[in-house]
Design an enzyme around this catalytic site. Structure first.
Site, PDB file in Angstrom:
ATOM      1  N   ASP A 184      45.106  62.319  97.610  1.00 60.33           N
ATOM      2  CA  ASP A 184      46.587  62.229  96.993  1.00 60.33           C
ATOM      3  C   ASP A 184      46.549  61.192  95.993  1.00 60.33           C
ATOM      4  O   ASP A 184      46.533  60.763  95.040  1.00 60.33           O
ATOM      5  CB  ASP A 184      47.797  62.983  97.480  1.00 60.33           C
ATOM      6  CG  ASP A 184      47.789  64.347  97.124  1.00 60.33           C
ATOM      7  OD1 ASP A 184      46.770  64.977  97.559  1.00 60.33           O
ATOM      8  OD2 ASP A 184      49.110  64.694  97.616  1.00 60.33           O
ATOM      9  N   GLU A 407      49.033  62.975 110.920  1.00 66.06           N
ATOM     10  CA  GLU A 407      48.269  63.841 109.816  1.00 66.06           C
ATOM     11  C   GLU A 407      47.317  62.687 109.137  1.00 66.06           C
ATOM     12  O   GLU A 407      46.050  63.063 109.135  1.00 66.06           O
ATOM     13  CB  GLU A 407      49.475  63.525 108.351  1.00 66.06           C
ATOM     14  CG  GLU A 407      48.902  63.881 107.155  1.00 66.06           C
ATOM     15  CD  GLU A 407      50.212  63.980 106.367  1.00 66.06           C
ATOM     16  OE1 GLU A 407      51.407  63.091 106.758  1.00 66.06           O
ATOM     17  OE2 GLU A 407      50.127  63.871 105.053  1.00 66.06           O
TER      18      GLU A 407
HETATM   19  C1  GLC Z   1      49.601  65.668 101.423  1.00 63.93           C
HETATM   20  C2  GLC Z   1      47.346  65.974 101.158  1.00 63.93           C
HETATM   21  C3  GLC Z   1      47.173  66.770 101.031  1.00 63.93           C
HETATM   22  C4  GLC Z   1      47.826  67.551 101.651  1.00 63.93           C
HETATM   23  C5  GLC Z   1      49.517  68.424 101.427  1.00 63.93           C
HETATM   24  C6  GLC Z   1      49.783  69.228 102.528  1.00 63.93           C
HETATM   25  O1  GLC Z   1      49.577  65.702 100.126  1.00 63.93           O
HETATM   26  O2  GLC Z   1      47.526  64.490 100.220  1.00 63.93           O
HETATM   27  O3  GLC Z   1      46.104  66.631 100.429  1.00 63.93           O
HETATM   28  O4  GLC Z   1      47.514  69.507 101.589  1.00 63.93           O
HETATM   29  O5  GLC Z   1      49.458  67.036 101.864  1.00 63.93           O
HETATM   30  O6  GLC Z   1      49.353  69.028 103.938  1.00 63.93           O
END
Ligand code: GLC
Length: 439
Positions: A184, A407
């Site tokens: 993102d 994460e």
């Molecule tokens: C964040 C990450 C994305 C992922 C989401 C849910 O936005 O950048 O890649 O899918 O989280 O985990």
């Protein structure tokens, strides 16, 4: 190294996380929230990573997860990046912001489920193939039934990508928003974002930086642009033909395109199992094989995304530079060169440490992500001695064993950041601990 006792403990912890993050919908469907803290819905490419984990211990959940995901598919094949199966107020941008049901009737957005209006990398043929193989080991009939149920939907999704996201017929995929990449807040998107001039931004209230320390989250200047790009997509009612003409963010994403290629290879395997024709899939594969180097590879040997508005490669060194390895089309020498340059202490950070854009704690701008390293590990096995995949595997396991199921992680200190008890970290650790096969 990990002892067998430690391995059992780690597996147990990972399974518990997935159990806690699971939500039932009905007896046939359910989904795994990426994290209870900040991601309360079903996320598209997370499903791919998470089901790789389920195949090792709970195939029912893998099947239910896929039924739930495809229940959010639009009739034109589009698979949204978030499916809002159940309401959860503490999220932005929430279902009412996207307005899928109001704006996307033409594309056949489901009337009973709200979704977002952007997508994520098409990892599903890879993970569905994995689920199918595991089912087949248990019960052939069940495996074939599953494939027959899912294949037409999956095929429709590939057709959507190949027709709407590659009108130039290069085999490479165009994204409309940084969030479509899954990376993102990566500096890969800084140049195209910098060009965007915001006019009349709607009012909005973000939530992510209230739940997680803002120093780990995207800056406001980026967030405004993310929201503005969705505003633009909504103005076009998410219609691809309109978006292609004047949307301010159109990028051929090297990672999404590589995943698409590998997924097309897996789709072909499924077609063969079911006795379906593969003519169209062969054509998609050939397009990518013919064009990917010209489109993405620079003189320095690295792979970069291609800005479709300027025609320029976006030359920022990130983990994306290495990810085309998953296609199996690179040669060992070129792969080793890129890997040696961007690997740090045996792991690959999201952005190269030597890049001026590197930031060890900012979301996608430096931290280590398990899904990225897992892709490199799985894809790297094909290349034999050119990439030490055993060491990469052990480093990932050690990282999570020591720091927890986060994460993302700071490269130098290995401190875990972002959301804790993160589902794909748990699922991929299960995969890493369970076997050593390629995709
Ligand atoms: C964040 C990450 C994305 C992922 C989401 C849910 O936005 O950048 O890649 O899918 O989280 O985990």
């Amino acid at each position: 190294m990990i002892t067998s006792e430690e391995k059992e403990i780690l597996l147990q912890r990972a399974k518990e996380i997935l159990k806690k993050n699971w939500e039932d919908i009905d007896e046939n469907k359910g989904y795994t929230k990426p994290s209870n803290e900040i991601y309360p819905f079903q996320w598209n490419w997370d499903v791919g990573f998470i089901t790789y984990g389920y195949t090792h211990f709970d195939l029912d959940k893998a099947v239910k997860e896929y039924r739930a995901l495809f229940s959010g598919q639009w009739k034109n094949g589009f698979l949204p990046h978030i499916i809002f199966h159940k309401p959860a107020p503490s999220y932005f941008p929430n279902a009412d912001f996207w307005q899928s049901q109001e704006l996307c009737k033409k594309q056949g957005s489901p009337l009973n489920i709200k979704t977002s209006g952007i997508t994520q990398p098409p990892i599903h043929a890879m993970s569905i193939w994995h689920v199918y193989k595991a089912l087949k080991r248990q019960n052939l009939e069940r495996a074939i039934n599953f494939l027959q149920e899912i294949y037409p939907k999956l095929y429709l999704n590939h057709e959507y990508f190949m027709n709407e996201r590659d009108p130039e017929k290069t085999g490479a995929i165009t994204i409309y928003h940084p969030w479509e990449s899954g990376f993102d807040n990566s500096p890969r998107w800084d140049v195209p974002l910098a060009r965007i001039v915001i006019e009349n931004l709607i009012e909005y209230k973000r939530v992510d930086n209230k739940l997680i320390d803002p120093k780990f989250r995207p800056k406001l200047e980026y967030y405004d642009k993310y929201v503005y790009l969705v505003q633009k997509l909504k103005e076009e009612k998410y219609r691809d033909k309109k978006i292609r003409k004047k949307h301010p963010f159109l990028v051929k994403d090297v990672v999404t395109s590589s995943i698409m290629y590998l997924s097309n290879l897996r789709l072909k395997k499924m077609a063969n199992e079911l006795g379906e024709k593969t003519f169209e899939i062969d054509m998609w594969l050939k397009r990518f094989e013919d064009n990917f180097r010209d489109l993405f590879q620079d003189k320095d040997g690295f792979f970069y995304d291609l800005d479709m508005i300027t025609g320029e490669k976006i030359k920022v060194r990130t983990a994306a530079a290495l990810l085309p390895l998953i296609t199996g089309l690179l040669n060992g020498k070129e792969l080793k060169k890129i890997a040696d340059e961007i690997t740090q202490d045996g792991l690959v950070p999201s952005t190269d440490e030597k890049s001026p854009k590197f930031n060890p704690q900012l979301y996608w701008r430096g931290p280590i992500w398990i899904n990225v390293n897992w892709l490199i590990w799985k894809g790297g096995m094909k290349y034999g001695v050119d990439l030490d995949t055993d060491s990469l595997r052990n480093k990932m396991i050690d990282l999570v064993k020591t720091s927890g199921f986060w994460e993302y992680f700071k490269p130098e200190t290995h401190e875990g950041i972002g959301a804790n008890n993160f589902s794909w970290t748990a699922a991929l650790i299960i995969d890493l601990l369970s076997h050593r096969d390629g995709f």
